[in-house]
Write a protein that holds these residues in place. Sequence first.
Motif, PDB file in Angstrom:
ATOM      1  N   MET A   1      56.598 106.690 -75.289  1.00  0.00           N
ATOM      2  CA  MET A   1      56.069 105.743 -74.325  1.00  0.00           C
ATOM      3  C   MET A   1      56.479 104.313 -74.677  1.00  0.00           C
ATOM      4  N   LYS A   2      56.539 104.018 -75.975  1.00  0.00           N
ATOM      5  CA  LYS A   2      56.964 102.681 -76.415  1.00  0.00           C
ATOM      6  C   LYS A   2      58.383 102.392 -75.957  1.00  0.00           C
ATOM      7  N   GLU A   3      59.241 103.420 -76.048  1.00  0.00           N
ATOM      8  CA  GLU A   3      60.623 103.253 -75.624  1.00  0.00           C
ATOM      9  C   GLU A   3      60.701 102.988 -74.124  1.00  0.00           C
ATOM     10  N   LEU A   4      59.876 103.678 -73.350  1.00  0.00           N
ATOM     11  CA  LEU A   4      59.857 103.454 -71.905  1.00  0.00           C
ATOM     12  C   LEU A   4      59.411 102.036 -71.570  1.00  0.00           C
ATOM     13  N   LYS A   5      58.409 101.547 -72.285  1.00  0.00           N
ATOM     14  CA  LYS A   5      57.928 100.185 -72.037  1.00  0.00           C
ATOM     15  C   LYS A   5      58.977  99.154 -72.443  1.00  0.00           C
ATOM     16  N   LYS A   6      59.726  99.449 -73.512  1.00  0.00           N
ATOM     17  CA  LYS A   6      60.816  98.561 -73.911  1.00  0.00           C
ATOM     18  C   LYS A   6      61.887  98.522 -72.827  1.00  0.00           C
ATOM     19  N   GLN A   7      62.192  99.684 -72.255  1.00  0.00           N
ATOM     20  CA  GLN A   7      63.181  99.736 -71.186  1.00  0.00           C
ATOM     21  C   GLN A   7      62.712  98.948 -69.969  1.00  0.00           C
ATOM     22  N   ARG A   8      61.441  99.080 -69.634  1.00  0.00           N
ATOM     23  CA  ARG A   8      60.903  98.338 -68.494  1.00  0.00           C
ATOM     24  C   ARG A   8      60.955  96.835 -68.743  1.00  0.00           C
ATOM     25  N   ASP A   9      60.558  96.409 -69.940  1.00  0.00           N
ATOM     26  CA  ASP A   9      60.607  94.981 -70.278  1.00  0.00           C
ATOM     27  C   ASP A   9      62.043  94.459 -70.212  1.00  0.00           C
ATOM     28  N   ALA A  10      62.995  95.286 -70.683  1.00  0.00           N
ATOM     29  CA  ALA A  10      64.398  94.871 -70.654  1.00  0.00           C
ATOM     30  C   ALA A  10      64.881  94.718 -69.217  1.00  0.00           C
ATOM     31  N   LEU A  11      64.456  95.626 -68.345  1.00  0.00           N
ATOM     32  CA  LEU A  11      64.848  95.539 -66.932  1.00  0.00           C
ATOM     33  C   LEU A  11      64.242  94.301 -66.264  1.00  0.00           C
ATOM     34  N   ILE A  12      62.993  94.009 -66.603  1.00  0.00           N
ATOM     35  CA  ILE A  12      62.344  92.825 -66.031  1.00  0.00           C
ATOM     36  C   ILE A  12      63.079  91.561 -66.487  1.00  0.00           C
ATOM     37  N   SER A  13      63.454  91.507 -67.766  1.00  0.00           N
ATOM     38  CA  SER A  13      64.198  90.344 -68.279  1.00  0.00           C
ATOM     39  C   SER A  13      65.558  90.252 -67.607  1.00  0.00           C
ATOM     40  N   GLU A  14      66.213  91.402 -67.428  1.00  0.00           N
ATOM     41  CA  GLU A  14      67.519  91.406 -66.766  1.00  0.00           C
ATOM     42  C   GLU A  14      67.392  90.938 -65.321  1.00  0.00           C
ATOM     43  N   ARG A  15      66.345  91.375 -64.647  1.00  0.00           N
ATOM     44  CA  ARG A  15      66.135  90.945 -63.261  1.00  0.00           C
ATOM     45  C   ARG A  15      65.964  89.436 -63.170  1.00  0.00           C
ATOM     46  N   GLU A  16      65.159  88.893 -64.061  1.00  0.00           N
ATOM     47  CA  GLU A  16      64.948  87.444 -64.063  1.00  0.00           C
ATOM     48  C   GLU A  16      66.238  86.698 -64.350  1.00  0.00           C
ATOM     49  N   ALA A  17      67.038  87.222 -65.281  1.00  0.00           N
ATOM     50  CA  ALA A  17      68.310  86.571 -65.612  1.00  0.00           C
ATOM     51  C   ALA A  17      69.274  86.632 -64.434  1.00  0.00           C
ATOM     52  N   LEU A  18      69.319  87.762 -63.754  1.00  0.00           N
ATOM     53  CA  LEU A  18      70.205  87.900 -62.598  1.00  0.00           C
ATOM     54  C   LEU A  18      69.777  86.965 -61.467  1.00  0.00           C
ATOM     55  N   GLU A  19      68.465  86.905 -61.211  1.00  0.00           N
ATOM     56  CA  GLU A  19      67.960  86.011 -60.160  1.00  0.00           C
ATOM     57  C   GLU A  19      68.334  84.562 -60.451  1.00  0.00           C
ATOM     58  N   ALA A  20      68.311  84.206 -61.740  1.00  0.00           N
ATOM     59  CA  ALA A  20      68.659  82.834 -62.112  1.00  0.00           C
ATOM     60  C   ALA A  20      70.159  82.575 -62.025  1.00  0.00           C
ATOM     61  N   SER A  21      70.969  83.635 -62.228  1.00  0.00           N
ATOM     62  CA  SER A  21      72.421  83.450 -62.267  1.00  0.00           C
ATOM     63  C   SER A  21      73.090  83.491 -60.906  1.00  0.00           C
ATOM     64  N   ILE A  22      72.456  84.142 -59.942  1.00  0.00           N
ATOM     65  CA  ILE A  22      73.104  84.336 -58.642  1.00  0.00           C
ATOM     66  C   ILE A  22      73.448  83.024 -57.934  1.00  0.00           C
ATOM     67  N   PRO A  23      72.587  82.005 -57.932  1.00  0.00           N
ATOM     68  CA  PRO A  23      72.989  80.745 -57.281  1.00  0.00           C
ATOM     69  C   PRO A  23      74.272  80.166 -57.882  1.00  0.00           C
ATOM     70  N   ASP A  24      74.402  80.210 -59.216  1.00  0.00           N
ATOM     71  CA  ASP A  24      75.616  79.687 -59.854  1.00  0.00           C
ATOM     72  C   ASP A  24      76.823  80.553 -59.520  1.00  0.00           C
ATOM     73  N   LEU A  25      76.643  81.868 -59.474  1.00  0.00           N
ATOM     74  CA  LEU A  25      77.756  82.755 -59.117  1.00  0.00           C
ATOM     75  C   LEU A  25      78.201  82.522 -57.678  1.00  0.00           C
ATOM     76  N   ARG A  26      77.229  82.302 -56.782  1.00  0.00           N
ATOM     77  CA  ARG A  26      77.580  82.045 -55.391  1.00  0.00           C
ATOM     78  C   ARG A  26      78.300  80.703 -55.269  1.00  0.00           C
ATOM     79  N   ALA A  27      77.809  79.724 -56.008  1.00  0.00           N
ATOM     80  CA  ALA A  27      78.463  78.407 -55.973  1.00  0.00           C
ATOM     81  C   ALA A  27      79.881  78.502 -56.525  1.00  0.00           C
TER      82      ALA A  27
END
Length: 285
Positions: A1-27
């Motif tokens: 279960m700890k591994e699953l929660k780590k995976q979820r946290d990693a996905l949430i961090s990745e989502r936030e990073a992608l959301e932040a990067s998309i404006p610069d990529l579009r520009a």
Amino acid sequence: MKELKKQRDALISEREALEASIPDLRAAWEAAPSNWDRHGNCIGSPESTAAMNKLSAAEGRLRSIPDAIERIDRKISYQERLADAKQTRAKARQVMSDSASKVAALGSTRGLVHERLQSIQKETELAIERAQQAELDAANLYARSVATGNSEGEKVASNEMQKASAMLIEADEHARRQELIIAALQAEIDVLDTQITTAQQQQSQAQDNALAAAELTLGEEWNRLAEQLAAVGAKILAADRYRGGGSMLLSGMSIPGFGPSSMELSRNDVLDGSERITLADLIEA
């Protein structure tokens, strides 16, 4: 279960990073140089294509993350419910026992109250019937006395009618007072019925919880036995392979799994496992 929660946290961090990067990529894509053909049409450039590919990849990955998080959440929820299954079943059994006892006690009380209500109703009805019958008897006696010219009989009948009338008035007044008691008893029965229904619903819900927990536990046992069966099947196929056989043993094999993390086991899964079994494994087993 700890591994699953780590995976979820990693996905949430990745989502936030992608959301932040998309404006610069579009520009960056919009600012990339473009080439033009001899007709004056924009045909892009390697830089523009590369920037567009980066943006598309980021947007595609961002769209896929919510589904991945949802799948992990289902697995985490399943593992949590499985871990609590034993405690859930014990608690459910206790609630079922307590609810059954409560239903029995409330039912007994309801029976006593209902019995008293019926007794009062019957006594009230009988009192009115007796008074009405006495009045009717006195009236009949009066009529017979008049018909026979019995003046003494008329006096007696008249007195009896007065007594019967008074008795009926008293019976009606008594019935009015008893109606208050009957209404109160009926209200108490209604309250008891509500309590019984609530206790029965609690018992039913507890039973459903116990069955759901049992299903989880049995499903996990099934998965464990299915893996053991697949391991035996792998040895069978390995033995057949070492004997030079080319048969389609276990060709129709299909073992379903339980839970969001489990998959159906097919012959191909068993065949893959058989490739890792050595001749020594089979002979020395």
